[in-house]
Design a protein around this motif. Structure first.
Motif: not given
Length: 444
Positions: A219-222, A163-168, A227-232, A248-255
């Motif tokens: 975890r991906v959505l969080d 989890p920490d490495q993923f966040h970094d 971070t504001g990152a684009r995730v897939h 998450a999409k309705a919230e505006g996350l870039r997923v």
């Protein structure tokens, strides 16, 4: 052969099927004219039973070269793609040796692919423990984004992120507005799931529960939120995650989210025990789940369909003599995926224009290839001819995949790809030996 035009009664243009002449110049679509438009030069005329659609853009393919070329390779993979209507591939950073986790390793991959491609190929980079500093150089070198695992990948040289490495890694990718693509199964959930040796498919299914996907996707959505990152989200198999993704999409996350033909075509309750050709991770789930995935596509919660072509040798697939915990996990479906999804969609009253959007337009948009996945003036002349007047009986031994193993073996579909065109070059399906493909890099 190089064509100057293609003529057909049903060409998919702007989401509508129309009679048209597609005029080609210098590998691109120069104009789209009426069916009776006169053209000098070589004209490919398509049977009235066929449709012309954009070439498939398959953004999830394991080509495995260099290092595991006996599992697949650039020649066999791109031939299979061409025969199945896929004119563009994006290669995953594993299971090649070395994995594509540094610029040096990317160069080795590109050298291996030189002069070996029948279709266009680009590359993903990889995010693994300890390579955060390599991510931006890989991005600048032209990879389309970065794949990571949140649970063991199956090969030692591509370990998962904790989890920490993923966040970094996610924070670093967000910094330069890259794209993180995630194999979303949670290691801790998998660790406590029952995983005793067994040939029973239901036991394998219990060892990869829905909760593993749900926890990892959360975890991906969080991470995207923080971070504001684009995730897939790669290869979604559990429909139980659809509500969280929709929110998450309705919230505006870039997923964005993909699923795969094998999740849309098969069901757990019909898979025979010991049939390792169906083993993949996450697993094929039950028929009700399958239909919910189709609904997720209809509603737009799921954005696209990709093959996740993940082949291996017969030895690896047969490891353990039918013990599904030991066998290599991956479905070989590159050559048959489009025909399979088109057939299953038609059974559900879903038009080919939707299938093409999921498998060509949306995938090309994911990686920024705006001249791929569409039939419009200025786009690459990448086309697939799909003929519903021709049956497709799948025999694994006759597929171009290097190893004759396929979950689709023995199935007959009512329609097949009979011709692919790569930048104006029509591939001879009986002798697909021309190396017209080019290596692609991320548009800057």
């Amino acid at each position: 052969m190089r064509i100057d035009a293609l003529q057909a009664e049903r060409v998919l243009v702007d989401g509508e099927l129309t009679a048209a002449t597609v005029v080609v110049q210098h590998g691109r679509i120069a104009s789209i004219e009426a069916l009776d438009h006169p053209v000098d030069g070589v004209v490919l005329r398509v049977p009235d039973t066929a449709y012309v659609v954009p070439g498939v853009v398959d953004t999830h393919v394991h080509i495995n070269e260099p290092g595991r070329t006996e599992w697949e390779g650039f020649v066999s993979a791109t031939e299979a793609a061409a025969l199945g209507g896929a004119t563009t591939l994006v290669d995953m950073p594993l299971n090649s040796i070395p994995p594509t986790t540094t610029v040096e390793h990317l160069r080795l991959k590109q050298e291996a692919a030189a002069d070996e491609l029948m279709v266009d190929v680009g590359f993903w980079g990889g995010a693994v423990p300890g390579n955060v500093a390599d991510l931006e150089p890989l991005w600048e070198a032209g990879v389309f984004g970065f794949k990571c695992f949140l649970a063991p990948s199956g090969v030692d040289e591509f370990p998962p992120l904790d989890p920490d490495q993923f966040h970094d890694a996610l924070r670093e990718v967000a910094r330069f507005d890259g794209l993180m693509i995630v194999h979303a199964e949670d290691a801790q959930v998998l660790d406590v799931a029952p995983s005793e040796p067994s040939r029973a498919y239901r036991d394998f299914l219990h060892s990869r529960p829905d909760a593993a996907e749900l926890t990892a996707i959360a975890r991906v959505l969080d991470g995207a939120r923080e971070t504001g990152a684009r995730v897939h989200v790669l290869h979604l198999s559990s429909a139980r995650a659809l509500d969280a993704i929709a929110d998450a999409k309705a919230e505006g996350l870039r997923v964005t989210v993909e699923t795969c033909p094998h999740y849309l075509c098969f069901a757990a309750e019909t898979i025979p025990d010991g049939s390792s050709q169906f083993k993949c991770c996450p697993p094929i789930r039950d028929a009700g789940n399958r239909e919910e995935l189709w609904q997720g596509l209809r509603s737009g919660i799921i954005d696209m369909v990709v093959s996740d072509h993940s082949p291996s040798t017969a030895e690896e697939k047969g490891r353990g003599g039918g013990d599904l915990q030991q066998a290599w996990g991956g479905v070989s479906g590159l050559q048959v995926g489009f025909s399979a999804v088109a057939h299953e969609a038609r059974r559900r009253g879903i038009g080919l224009e939707h299938v093409s959007r999921w498998m060509s337009r949306n995938t090309s948009d994911l990686v920024g290839l705006t001249t791929k996945g569409r039939i419009e003036v200025g786009a690459d002349a990448d086309l697939a001819v799909y003929d519903t007047g021709v049956e497709f009986r799948i025999e694994a031994t006759r597929l171009a995949h290097r190893n004759p193993i396929s979950a689709y073996d023995g199935i007959t579909y009512g329609g097949r790809v009979t011709r692919s065109v790569v930048r104006g070059n029509a591939i001879d399906v009986d002798r697909p030996d021309h190396r017209w493909g080019q290596q692609l890099r991320r548009p800057s």
